[in-house]
Design an enzyme around this catalytic site. Sequence first.
Site, PDB file in Angstrom:
ATOM      1  CG  LEU A 168      -1.801  -1.149   1.504  1.00  0.00           C
ATOM      2  CD1 LEU A 168      -2.195  -1.220   2.966  1.00  0.00           C
ATOM      3  CD2 LEU A 168      -3.030  -1.001   0.630  1.00  0.00           C
TER       4      LEU A 168
ATOM      5  CG  HIS B 192     -10.786   4.489  -3.531  1.00  0.00           C
ATOM      6  ND1 HIS B 192     -12.070   4.686  -3.976  1.00  0.00           N
ATOM      7  CD2 HIS B 192     -10.758   3.226  -3.061  1.00  0.00           C
ATOM      8  CE1 HIS B 192     -12.779   3.588  -3.789  1.00  0.00           C
ATOM      9  NE2 HIS B 192     -11.985   2.682  -3.235  1.00  0.00           N
ATOM     10  CG  LEU B 193      -6.385   1.450   1.400  1.00  0.00           C
ATOM     11  CD1 LEU B 193      -6.197   1.705   2.875  1.00  0.00           C
ATOM     12  CD2 LEU B 193      -6.967   0.079   1.170  1.00  0.00           C
ATOM     13  CG  HIS B 194      -4.927   1.824  -4.785  1.00  0.00           C
ATOM     14  ND1 HIS B 194      -5.153   3.146  -4.446  1.00  0.00           N
ATOM     15  CD2 HIS B 194      -3.791   1.816  -5.520  1.00  0.00           C
ATOM     16  CE1 HIS B 194      -4.203   3.902  -4.975  1.00  0.00           C
ATOM     17  NE2 HIS B 194      -3.356   3.121  -5.620  1.00  0.00           N
ATOM     18  CD  GLN B 195      -2.284  -5.102   0.136  1.00  0.00           C
ATOM     19  OE1 GLN B 195      -1.688  -4.343   0.873  1.00  0.00           O
ATOM     20  NE2 GLN B 195      -2.778  -6.256   0.526  1.00  0.00           N
TER      21      GLN B 195
END
Length: 186
Positions: A122, A135-138
Amino acid sequence: MPQEWVPQEGVGTPDGFARLWTPHRLAYIKSTTDTGCPFCRIGRAEPSADADNLVVARGDAVFALLNLHPYNPGHLMVLPYRHVADLEDLTDPESAELMAFTRQAVVTMKRVAAPHAFNVGLNLGHVAGGSLAEHLHQHVVPRWGGDANFIAVVGQTKVIPQLLAETRAQLAGAWEPPGHGGADRD
């Protein structure tokens, strides 16, 4: 070999670092401010648009999609439907499904393309490298020995040997929902 940096008036001070400029990404970054969050738009789209949106799989709280600007073939991201930036703001079900989908992405990629290794992680915040940090994204990036070869290092060109639509179709076809036997078999 990097050229010696020559300061120009008003441009900054020399710091000894070479720069990798990616002006092609500016259109993508600017589009997020013009049309809202692309991840939210894709998350809300009908599943019938998944192929066009490069969505590999959907869950209850998260979904996986290919990165439009991949570092390597098969580079995908796992993200919550909910527009949230901070890891600590995820609910327990979102956190659990984010990790289950990340695990399934690794299992699926191993089955489809047999990479030698993975980078998984992340970028939390703009300073950490998140171009869409709101917008959190892995990221799940498959790696192969030699994937940073002559053409990438000297030629400053990344070779992606397959169209994104073809990669998406392969991964979506091989994806088994977490808890349905796929990840447990391997």
